[in-house]
Design a protein around this motif. Structure first.
Motif, PDB file in Angstrom:
ATOM      1  N   GLY A 135       0.849  -1.191   0.000  1.00 19.03           N
ATOM      2  CA  GLY A 135       0.000   0.000   0.000  1.00 19.03           C
ATOM      3  C   GLY A 135       0.881   1.235   0.000  1.00 19.03           C
ATOM      4  N   ASN A 136       0.294   2.391   0.128  1.00 17.51           N
ATOM      5  CA  ASN A 136       1.051   3.647   0.090  1.00 17.51           C
ATOM      6  C   ASN A 136       1.528   4.030   1.483  1.00 17.51           C
ATOM      7  N   ILE A 137       2.756   4.518   1.562  1.00 16.47           N
ATOM      8  CA  ILE A 137       3.277   5.075   2.806  1.00 16.47           C
ATOM      9  C   ILE A 137       3.655   6.519   2.522  1.00 16.47           C
ATOM     10  N   LEU A 138       3.035   7.418   3.276  1.00 17.86           N
ATOM     11  CA  LEU A 138       3.292   8.842   3.141  1.00 17.86           C
ATOM     12  C   LEU A 138       3.868   9.307   4.473  1.00 17.86           C
ATOM     13  N   GLY A 139       5.175   9.349   4.590  1.00 19.23           N
ATOM     14  CA  GLY A 139       5.829   9.723   5.829  1.00 19.23           C
ATOM     15  C   GLY A 139       7.049   8.874   6.127  1.00 19.23           C
ATOM     16  N   GLY A 140       7.312   7.871   5.303  1.00 18.67           N
ATOM     17  CA  GLY A 140       8.545   7.104   5.395  1.00 18.67           C
ATOM     18  C   GLY A 140       8.578   6.057   6.484  1.00 18.67           C
ATOM     19  N   ILE A 141       9.764   5.456   6.635  1.00 20.25           N
ATOM     20  CA  ILE A 141      10.038   4.459   7.667  1.00 20.25           C
ATOM     21  C   ILE A 141      11.304   4.898   8.389  1.00 20.25           C
TER      22      ILE A 141
END
Length: 186
Positions: A26-32
């Motif tokens: 899925g989409n990650i908006l804010g990183g890891i």
């Protein structure tokens, strides 16, 4: 495992030990972000990104141990025909922004960091001072050219910078199958 959208702060792993992996289709908006007091270990790929949109980058200050790939972006594999490969199956990340930074330790059985397949990868890869990547394939970008002449990574920007230690049996830094590579290697 994420199959939806993680926003706005992304995923932060603090003061912990995980036997498993982080996977996002899925989409990650804010990183890891993985802090210096954390560790992730898995028999396969420890961090696998196959989503269409990933923003915010990946930052590791802790320890990542993987049986295959420490941090993987996109997916590509050879298509076998009996014992001879006849092509490349590609599942690219459409947009990856924010780059990958390692200031901790990544130990893997295949590659420490591997951007296999991406439409656009921006932000580069940095192994910062104090960072250690120990893997036969070190840092890799691209997988090869498909049978139709396409590249597994269309555009890579930000370059690759090593200020730490990359210990590799085959190649410390390897770029192959990238249509446009900007930012250099240092």
């Amino acid at each position: 495992t994420n199959e939806g959208t993680v926003a706005p702060g992304g995923i932060t792993f603090t003061n912990g030990t995980m036997t498993g992996f982080i996977s996002s289709s899925g989409n990650i908006l804010g990183g890891i972000n993985i802090d210096a007091n954390s560790a992730i270990s898995h028999t396969g790929t420890s961090i696998a990104i196959t989503s269409s949109t990933f923003l915010g980058g990946i930052s590791n200050a802790g320890t990542i141990s993987a049986g295959t790939i420490g941090v993987g972006v996109g997916f590509a594999k050879l298509i076998p025909n009996n014992s001879t490969p006849t092509g490349i199956q590609v599942s690219p990340v459409a947009t990856f922004a924010g780059g990958i930074t390692n200031s901790g330790t990544i130990a893997a059985g295949s590659a420490g960091i591997w951007v296999m397949a991406a439409g656009s990868f921006a932000g580069g890869i940095t192994n910062a001072a104090g960072g250690v990547i120990a893997a036969p394939g070190g840092v890799q970008v691209g997988f090869g050219v498909t049978t139709s002449g396409g590249y597994t990574v269309s555009a890579f920007s930000g370059g690759i910078t090593n200020q730490g230690v990359i210990s590799a049996a085959t190649a410390g830094i390897f770029v192959n199958g990238v249509s446009t590579f900007a930012g250099g290697i240092s």
